[in-house]
Design a protein around this motif. Structure first.
Motif, short mmCIF file in Angstrom:
data_model
loop_
_atom_site.label_atom_id
_atom_site.label_comp_id
_atom_site.label_asym_id
_atom_site.label_seq_id
_atom_site.Cartn_x
_atom_site.Cartn_y
_atom_site.Cartn_z
N ASP A 192 0.90 -1.28 -0.06
CA ASP A 192 0.02 0.02 -0.08
C ASP A 192 0.94 1.09 0.13
N ASP A 237 -2.33 1.78 7.33
CA ASP A 237 -2.41 0.35 7.40
C ASP A 237 -3.90 -0.16 7.48
N GLU A 238 -4.00 -1.50 6.93
CA GLU A 238 -5.24 -2.10 6.76
C GLU A 238 -5.92 -2.02 8.04
N ASP A 241 -12.42 -3.82 2.36
CA ASP A 241 -11.86 -3.49 0.93
C ASP A 241 -10.81 -2.54 0.88
N GLN A 242 -9.99 -2.36 2.07
CA GLN A 242 -8.87 -1.86 2.06
C GLN A 242 -7.78 -2.55 1.49
N LEU A 243 -6.90 -1.95 0.83
CA LEU A 243 -5.57 -3.08 0.23
C LEU A 243 -4.83 -3.32 1.47
N PRO A 244 -4.36 -4.47 1.54
CA PRO A 244 -3.34 -4.89 2.52
C PRO A 244 -2.12 -4.11 2.60
N ALA A 245 -1.41 -4.28 3.58
CA ALA A 245 0.01 -3.41 3.50
C ALA A 245 0.82 -4.35 2.38
N TYR A 292 0.66 -7.29 -0.70
CA TYR A 292 0.01 -8.25 -1.59
C TYR A 292 0.94 -8.59 -2.68
N GLY A 303 -8.99 -2.08 -4.88
CA GLY A 303 -9.44 -2.04 -3.43
C GLY A 303 -9.00 -0.54 -3.08
N ASN A 304 -9.03 -0.21 -1.76
CA ASN A 304 -9.13 1.13 -1.54
C ASN A 304 -7.70 1.36 -0.62
#
Length: 181
Positions: free
Chosen positions: A100, A120-121, A125-129, A131, A141-142
């Protein structure tokens, strides 16, 4: 023969360098190995950010005073939720590692470095730290940032960073934010 080719590349780099040290320029040319570098690409709103590794699109952006029961620590701040889609376009069969923190946010009044990182997540729907995106795959994602209530003129900032720490081009993608909630 390889030494002669390397020497020719070094001399070419030294001869074409202006305003920088010859040794630094030659080292950059050799390290580049055909990779683009040194350009700042300022895109327009609605453009696709096409980097050495991926294409990124801003789908939407909105301000929110609260997300899943969380509120910003400062009363005058708000959340900025930016929904993005990232497509792996890198010519490699391995998954593309992402973070992210790859997507910094610039805006008027940002701190002295000019950009901030996403939170941080903590939300759906938030992008993980961290991926990965499979070959030719996409992820949507967000990214969630905390910004002052009067912040405006937003841009996402990214720079190509290769696994050998070679820095390629930098990119600025402006976007608009929907109405405040």
């Amino acid at each position: 023969m390889k030494k002669l080719s390397l020497l020719a590349a070094l001399l070419l780099a030294v001869g074409t360098c202006s305003g920088c040290s010859a040794a630094e320029s030659a080292a950059t040319v050799i390290q580049a190995q055909g990779r683009e570098y040194g350009q700042t690409i300022e895109l327009s709103e609605g453009d696709i950010m096409s980097t050495a590794f991926f294409d990124m699109t801003v789908n939407s952006a909105q301000f929110l005073p609260e997300i899943d029961g969380y509120i910003p620590a400062e009363e005058t701040d708000q959340f900025l939720v930016v929904n993005i889609t990232v497509e792996n376009t890198f010519d490699d069969m391995d998954p593309l590692p992402m973070s992210d923190a790859d997507f910094e946010l610039g805006y008027n009044g940002a701190d002295e470095t000019g950009t901030i990182f996403p939170e941080d997540e903590f939300a759906v729907d938030q992008l993980p730290a961290e991926y990965e995106i499979e070959e030719n795959g996409t992820v949507t994602g967000n990214l969630i940032y905390v910004v002052p209530g009067d912040a405006e003129d937003f841009q996402i900032y990214y720079y190509d960073l290769w696994s050998d720490d070679f820095e390629g081009n930098t990119y600025w993608l402006p976007f608009s934010v929907g109405q405040k909630v």
